[in-house]
Motif scaffolding. Structure first.
Motif, short mmCIF file in Angstrom:
data_model
loop_
_atom_site.label_atom_id
_atom_site.label_comp_id
_atom_site.label_asym_id
_atom_site.label_seq_id
_atom_site.Cartn_x
_atom_site.Cartn_y
_atom_site.Cartn_z
N LYS A 40 4.14 -7.78 21.72
CA LYS A 40 3.09 -8.67 21.21
C LYS A 40 1.71 -8.01 21.21
O LYS A 40 0.91 -8.24 20.30
CB LYS A 40 3.03 -9.94 22.05
N THR A 41 1.44 -7.21 22.23
CA THR A 41 0.12 -6.60 22.33
C THR A 41 -0.16 -5.64 21.15
O THR A 41 -1.16 -5.80 20.46
CB THR A 41 -0.04 -5.90 23.69
N ILE A 67 1.23 -5.69 18.28
CA ILE A 67 1.18 -6.48 17.04
C ILE A 67 -0.21 -7.11 16.88
O ILE A 67 -0.78 -7.12 15.79
CB ILE A 67 2.28 -7.56 17.02
N THR A 68 -0.75 -7.59 18.00
CA THR A 68 -2.09 -8.17 17.96
C THR A 68 -3.10 -7.12 17.47
O THR A 68 -3.91 -7.40 16.58
CB THR A 68 -2.51 -8.68 19.35
N SER A 69 -3.03 -5.92 18.06
CA SER A 69 -3.95 -4.86 17.65
C SER A 69 -3.81 -4.57 16.16
O SER A 69 -4.78 -4.49 15.43
CB SER A 69 -3.67 -3.57 18.41
N LYS A 86 -2.71 -6.43 13.76
CA LYS A 86 -3.25 -7.50 12.92
C LYS A 86 -4.77 -7.43 12.84
O LYS A 86 -5.36 -7.62 11.76
CB LYS A 86 -2.80 -8.86 13.47
N LEU A 87 -5.37 -7.12 13.97
CA LEU A 87 -6.84 -7.03 13.98
C LEU A 87 -7.31 -5.85 13.12
O LEU A 87 -8.25 -5.98 12.34
CB LEU A 87 -7.35 -6.91 15.41
N ASP A 146 -6.93 -6.70 9.45
CA ASP A 146 -7.99 -7.60 8.99
C ASP A 146 -9.29 -6.85 8.77
O ASP A 146 -9.99 -7.06 7.77
CB ASP A 146 -8.20 -8.73 10.00
N GLN A 179 6.10 -10.12 13.68
CA GLN A 179 5.63 -11.09 14.66
C GLN A 179 6.62 -12.26 14.78
O GLN A 179 6.93 -12.73 15.87
CB GLN A 179 4.27 -11.61 14.22
N PRO A 216 0.40 -12.96 19.80
CA PRO A 216 -0.55 -12.28 18.91
C PRO A 216 -1.43 -13.29 18.19
O PRO A 216 -0.92 -14.27 17.67
CB PRO A 216 0.38 -11.57 17.93
N PHE A 217 -2.73 -13.05 18.18
CA PHE A 217 -3.63 -13.99 17.49
C PHE A 217 -4.20 -13.33 16.24
O PHE A 217 -4.16 -12.12 16.09
CB PHE A 217 -4.76 -14.45 18.43
N ASP A 218 -4.71 -14.17 15.35
CA ASP A 218 -5.31 -13.68 14.10
C ASP A 218 -6.80 -13.45 14.30
O ASP A 218 -7.40 -14.00 15.22
CB ASP A 218 -5.17 -14.75 13.00
N THR A 219 -7.36 -12.71 13.40
CA THR A 219 -8.81 -12.51 13.41
C THR A 219 -9.50 -13.86 13.33
O THR A 219 -10.49 -14.11 14.03
CB THR A 219 -9.22 -11.63 12.22
N GLY A 220 -8.95 -14.74 12.48
CA GLY A 220 -9.53 -16.07 12.32
C GLY A 220 -9.56 -16.83 13.64
O GLY A 220 -10.59 -17.39 14.03
N LEU A 228 -9.47 -15.66 16.66
CA LEU A 228 -10.37 -14.98 17.58
C LEU A 228 -11.82 -15.37 17.29
O LEU A 228 -12.55 -15.81 18.19
CB LEU A 228 -10.18 -13.46 17.45
#
Lengths: 486, 119
Positions: A276-277, A279-281, A283-284, A287, A316, B103-107, B109
């Protein structure tokens, strides 16, 4: 003394198949001599022998043919007849008396032979039967003893008849005869931290109800707090008339299996968290990149970024599914209930998915229905069903989604015109890690977890999920949910 | 410019968070060590702290507790981050103000950050 009695008692020798010849021979000869001595020396009347002879010898013939079989029986008869003739000869019978004596002896001889034959044959048949049964029993005992599971056999009252060494290992105590299931505390036990009364043990329950109990799980609290997990089945044994005569219980130690399962779940849990970690990176980063490319108006790059984003979301989703499955396995999937409008949720899912597919998602018959459920989990179920419909209809271009209310139930149906599922597979699709294949045995991407998770979620909401499908024509998935009583 | 301190033991996520947050117009200071968080916070005086629960060798919740006990830092909002969704239930005990599940989205956050920075 006891040995002598055992030697003399014909019943005690049943089943031994030890047929003596010497013992009847000696006994009969001795009897003849004793009788001769008795009548000559004590009674001084040689002819008096006839009074005793018939009774004494018939008793001996019966005794020996029952004790030592046909051969000994015939031997006894032979000696008896010979002695009778000896009497006729030595008492100097004449005329009528002689003829009558010979005739009687011949008739008695035939009768004696018949008697010895029948009794001896009976005795030998019984011996064979007993031996066969003993062998059968021994074989069965060996099987029971060698079984890799615990076996406990009781009579119809639940009294222990037999237990193998495995059951003693599992339960940690000797299974001596006389213990009674359902009365004695055969096992110190607990199920979900609740002690289980002896009457709730499968064996006692099977005896009480006459029905089989299959694979019930218990945790046995053993010394030093060590827990043994067992799976117990029990069933009754009936005789030909249907009366319960015994019960048998199979106890399987599944502690190791449980431990392995726990470790596997821990691993999946840990791995998913670790995934998960990054994947989070990712995604950021994506973006951030997307914002930059938008500023630079790099259309081609933006298209690629959209694809990367889509793939990351898939990744994800897979990780989340993996986590959900492992939580379902350990019973740790949590639900929060809230009231919401089902119509609104379905609309949201359809709108979101419409963006990523060329197929037409038709939404119809939407009524105003409020349900009390976990909104996120229901979102998951709907996404799953519609994504599946898209995935499994490569050559069709419409998916129909309906929502309606019938009595106290909300019914959602997702209909596709895709590859369909044959009868055999329909039963299996809700199992963990099962995937539908098409005619060419081609599999579709995914882990085969979606429907399993969906089923668990719907079931936990007291709803139902099922499929109606025909191979090659498409499938319709149905989900029902209880309507919230406002 | 509003300041944010980010504490996480994963370099990748720190880098990505810095990128997104500075793009969004925030000044970011990062740390990978639990102990260093206090020093960074007192030096930097941020308007918000993003704190990972699973810091190497230290529980993020303990760090949060200490921050909330300190007179100088207790008014700074703390948002906990974790890959464990159920960890969200335990963060209130340590005084944290918000929670973000990976996991979170930019939105996600940015909306949380904006909310706690009072924008």
């Amino acid at each position: 003394m006891r040995n002598v009695l055992q030697y003399l008692n014909p019943i005690a020798r049943l089943g031994t198949k030890q047929y003596s010849i010497l013992f009847p021979l000696i006994t009969l000869l001795l009897t003849c001599i004793i009788l001769e001595v008795f009548v000559y020396m004590f009674l001084h009347d040689p002819n008096a022998v006839g009074l005793f002879a018939i009774f004494v010898f018939i008793a001996l013939i019966i005794y020996f043919s029952f004790r030592d079989g046909v051969r000994a029986g015939f031997l006894s008869v032979g000696i008896t007849i010979a002695y009778y003739f000896y009497i006729i000869y030595t008492r100097r019978y004449t005329g009528n008396q002689l003829e009558e004596g010979i005739n009687t002896t011949i008739i008695l001889g035939l009768l004696y032979f018949f008697l010895a034959g029948v009794i001896g044959w009976l005795k030998q048949t019984i011996d064979t039967l007993i031996e066969k049964e003993a062998e059968e029993k021994q074989r069965l005992q060996a099987i029971v003893q060698q079984m890799p599971v615990g076996v406990l056999i009781t009579d119809s009252k639940g009294r222990v008849v037999q237990g193998n060494k495995h059951i003693e290992q599992i339960l940690g105590r000797k299974m001596r005869e006389g213990l009674t299931a359902g009365q004695d505390t055969l096992l110190v036990s607990e199920m979900q931290h609740q002690p289980v009364p002896p009457s709730q043990w499968p064996l006692a329950q099977a005896l009480a109800t006459g029905r089989a109990v299959v694979g019930k799980e218990f945790a046995l609290a053993r010394d030093k707090g060590r827990k043994t997990y067992v799976q117990i089945s029990a069933s009754v044994i009936r005789n030909k008339k249907g009366k319960i005569v015994a019960a048998v219980s199979i106890v399987n130690d599944v502690t190791e299996q449980k431990e392995l399962e726990r470790r596997k779940d821990d691993f999946v849990n840990m791995a998913s968290h670790e995934l998960k970690t990054p994947i989070t990176s990712m995604k950021l980063y994506i973006d951030s990149l997307q914002i930059r490319m938008k500023q630079l108006q790099e259309e081609k790059a933006l298209k690629t970024i959209t694809s990367i984003k889509y793939q990351t979301e898939r990744l994800q989703k897979l990780v989340n599914d993996l986590l959900d499955v492992s939580r379902l396995q350990t019973g740790k999937l949590s639900y929060t209930k809230e009231q919401f409008d089902l119509d609104e949720l379905v609309r949201q899912v359809v709108d979101e998915l419409q963006e990523s597919t060329q197929k037409k998602l038709q939404l119809s018959s939407v009524a105003d229905i409020t349900v009390l459920a976990d909104r996120f989990r229901m979102y998951q179920v709907l996404t799953n069903l519609i994504t599946n419909a898209i995935k499994y209809s490569p050559n069709a271009d419409t998916i129909t989604i309906r929502v309606k209310k019938e009595k106290e139930e909300a019914i959602i149906s997702v209909k596709d015109f895709g590859i369909g599922i044959d009868k055999m597979q329909q039963k299996k699709i809700f199992e963990r890690l099962y995937q539908v294949t098409d005619d060419q045995e081609k599999t579709f991407p995914g882990f085969g977890m979606g429907l399993y998770i969906s089923k668990e979620i719907v079931t936990r909401h007291k709803g139902k999920i099922w499929v109606e499908s025909e191979k090659g024509k498409g499938s319709t998935f149905f989900v029902t949910l209880p309507v919230a009583n406002l | 410019m509003k300041k944010i301190v980010v504490a996480d033991d994963d370099e990748g996520i720190l880098d990505a968070l810095t990128l997104i947050l500075s793009d969004a117009g925030y000044a970011v200071a990062v740390t990978t060590k639990g102990e260093e968080t206090f020093r960074k916070v007192t030096e930097y005086e941020p308007g918000l702290i993003l704190l990972d629960i699973l810091m190497s060798g230290k529980d993020g919740r303990d760090i949060c507790k200490r921050l909330k006990q300190n007179e100088k830092t207790k008014q700074i909002p703390v948002i906990m981050i974790s890959a464990h969704p159920s960890a969200g239930d335990s963060i209130h005990e340590c005084g944290a103000d918000g929670f973000l599940a990976k996991p979170f989205d930019t939105g996600d956050l940015l909306s949380v950050v904006k909310k706690f920075l009072g924008e």
